[in-house]
Scaffold this active site. Structure first.
Site, PDB file in Angstrom:
ATOM      1  CD  GLN A  29       1.664 112.533 -24.433  1.00 45.33           C
ATOM      2  OE1 GLN A  29       0.814 112.792 -25.298  1.00 45.33           O
ATOM      3  NE2 GLN A  29       1.852 113.277 -23.382  1.00 45.33           N
ATOM      4  CD  GLU A  88       8.936 119.590 -21.479  1.00 43.51           C
ATOM      5  OE1 GLU A  88       8.589 119.050 -22.548  1.00 43.51           O
ATOM      6  OE2 GLU A  88       8.140 119.803 -20.554  1.00 43.51           O
ATOM      7  CG  HIS A 136       9.705 115.887 -20.971  1.00 45.79           C
ATOM      8  ND1 HIS A 136       9.502 116.451 -19.735  1.00 45.79           N
ATOM      9  CD2 HIS A 136       8.478 115.748 -21.528  1.00 45.79           C
ATOM     10  CE1 HIS A 136       8.197 116.628 -19.550  1.00 45.79           C
ATOM     11  NE2 HIS A 136       7.561 116.207 -20.622  1.00 45.79           N
TER      12      HIS A 136
HETATM   13  O1  LIG Z   1       2.721 112.520 -19.191  1.00 44.96           O
HETATM   14  P1  LIG Z   1       3.768 112.592 -20.258  1.00 44.96           P
HETATM   15  O2  LIG Z   1       3.465 111.727 -21.443  1.00 44.96           O
HETATM   16  O3  LIG Z   1       5.129 112.301 -19.706  1.00 44.96           O
HETATM   17  O4  LIG Z   1       3.805 114.077 -20.776  1.00 44.96           O
HETATM   18  C1  LIG Z   1       4.059 115.136 -19.902  1.00 44.96           C
HETATM   19  C2  LIG Z   1       3.995 116.473 -20.643  1.00 44.96           C
HETATM   20  O5  LIG Z   1       5.007 116.516 -21.603  1.00 44.96           O
HETATM   21  C3  LIG Z   1       5.169 117.770 -22.297  1.00 44.96           C
HETATM   22  O6  LIG Z   1       5.622 118.749 -21.412  1.00 44.96           O
HETATM   23  C4  LIG Z   1       3.876 118.192 -22.948  1.00 44.96           C
HETATM   24  O7  LIG Z   1       3.957 119.515 -23.460  1.00 44.96           O
HETATM   25  C5  LIG Z   1       2.722 118.077 -22.005  1.00 44.96           C
HETATM   26  O8  LIG Z   1       1.530 118.295 -22.740  1.00 44.96           O
HETATM   27  C6  LIG Z   1       2.684 116.727 -21.335  1.00 44.96           C
HETATM   28  O9  LIG Z   1       1.599 116.658 -20.455  1.00 44.96           O
END
Ligand SMILES: O=P(O)(O)OC[C@H]1O[C@H](O)[C@H](O)[C@@H](O)[C@@H]1O
Length: 328
Positions: free
Chosen positions: A102, A302, A190
């Site tokens: 992610q 973001e 972010h």
């Molecule tokens: O928990 P992380 O991997 O840091 O992601 C935190 C967040 O990031 C972004 O804002 C995405 O749109 C979210 O879907 C996600 O939950």
């Protein structure tokens, strides 16, 4: 490398002239800190090149950082400004990035501090010059760990610049393709903004923008009809604001709290804005999110380029930036 060392150092004194106010600077223990003579400061972890603190002249923190954020390089930082690259979320159907975790590897890689520079500008409202300081960080394929390299085997170079002004912070990312074949990237800054009370916050600049709602699954694109967005539950939306054709026609996103503009976010060459607040249940589910009611004090705005892919041909570069301003 410029300015390496454990002791704070000073910048901006010119031989032969009266001593100028100076920027205090330190590069120590995996962190780079700069403080303007007027008291504003920024702190960047080399891990992820994550901005973990941005304070105004009164020492008031502008960013939200979880009390349980890992700052030891064991996990992406929960708060501040983590850098999302080369994939936003996960992309199982996009072959080049399908193996990546992610939000990619930039936020979990150790960056190199490349150097610092100061510049002076005189605001229209004053005759006194203001100093700003720019900190540059680099990450390239050569500096990646073997795990990330095996999951994304392209030759690339990233330069991330963090510029602290009296009433603004600019973060800017340049991605270069150093490979002999094209690759696709997504980029996102972010940013966890700190607010006093999310229930008195409204966000403007997204009226008539299209967005994809990610809460409870990805929705088909919708259009925001209200000119203001308020937050009273989990929000996770990828907006494409209606900017004009030229870079000067970018619609700023403003965060208004208690009727007063708190932040203005201006994007440069970044066509998306993700708005995220995890609210009660998501915050409870995130082990590194503390205090659990901290969702009341944060709002992620973001800027990014994430609704498609930036395809960079061999030798090409892409640059995107945000400037966040506040006033007292
Ligand atoms: O928990 P992380 O991997 O840091 O992601 C935190 C967040 O990031 C972004 O804002 C995405 O749109 C979210 O879907 C996600 O939950």
């Amino acid at each position: 490398m410029v300015g390496k060392g454990n002791k704070p150092s000073m910048l901006a004194s010119t031989p032969g002239l009266a001593p100028q106010p100076q920027v205090t600077f330190s590069d120590d223990n995996g962190r780079v800190t700069a403080v303007l003579p007027t008291g504003e400061s920024v702190e960047v972890l080399l891990y992820g090149a994550t901005v973990i603190s941005w304070k105004d002249k009164n020492g008031d923190e502008k960013l939200w950082l979880s009390k349980a954020a890992k700052l030891d390089g064991s996990k992406a930082v929960r708060g501040g400004i983590p850098l999302v690259f080369p994939v936003f979320g996960t992309a199982p159907d996009h072959e080049q990035t399908s193996k990546l975790p992610q939000h990619g590897f930039a936020r979990t890689s150790r960056w190199e501090f490349l150097g610092k520079s100061t510049s002076e500008s005189t605001p229209a409202s004053s005759t006194a010059a203001d100093l700003s300081v720019k900190l540059d960080f680099g990450l390239s394929s050569a500096g990646l760990d073997s795990d990330a390299k095996s999951k994304w085997p392209y030759a690339f170079n990233l330069i991330y610049s963090v510029t602290l002004g009296r009433e603004s912070l600019t973060t800017s990312l340049v991605v270069s393709n150093d490979d002999d074949k094209p690759f696709d990237v997504q980029v996102l800054l972010h940013t966890y903004l700190r607010v006093k009370d999310i229930s008195s916050v409204s966000i403007t600049g997204l009226g008539s923008a299209t967005y994809i709602d990610k809460v409870g699954g990805v929705s088909p694109p919708q259009t925001q009809s209200a000119s203001e967005l308020t937050i009273s539950g989990e929000v996770d939306r990828v907006y494409t604001p209606k900017d004009g054709a030229s870079p000067t026609e970018v619609v700023p996103v403003t965060v208004v709290e208690g009727g007063k503009t708190k932040f203005t976010v201006v994007r440069d060459n970044l066509s998306n804005v993700v708005v995220w607040n995890p609210w009660v249940d998501k915050a409870n589910g995130l082990g590194d999110f503390e205090p659990k009611d901290g969702y009341k004090n944060m709002l992620c705005i973001e800027p990014g380029s994430v609704s498609g892919w930036q395809t960079l041909e061999a030798g090409d570069a892409f640059e995107g930036a945000q400037t966040i301003s506040f006033s007292y």
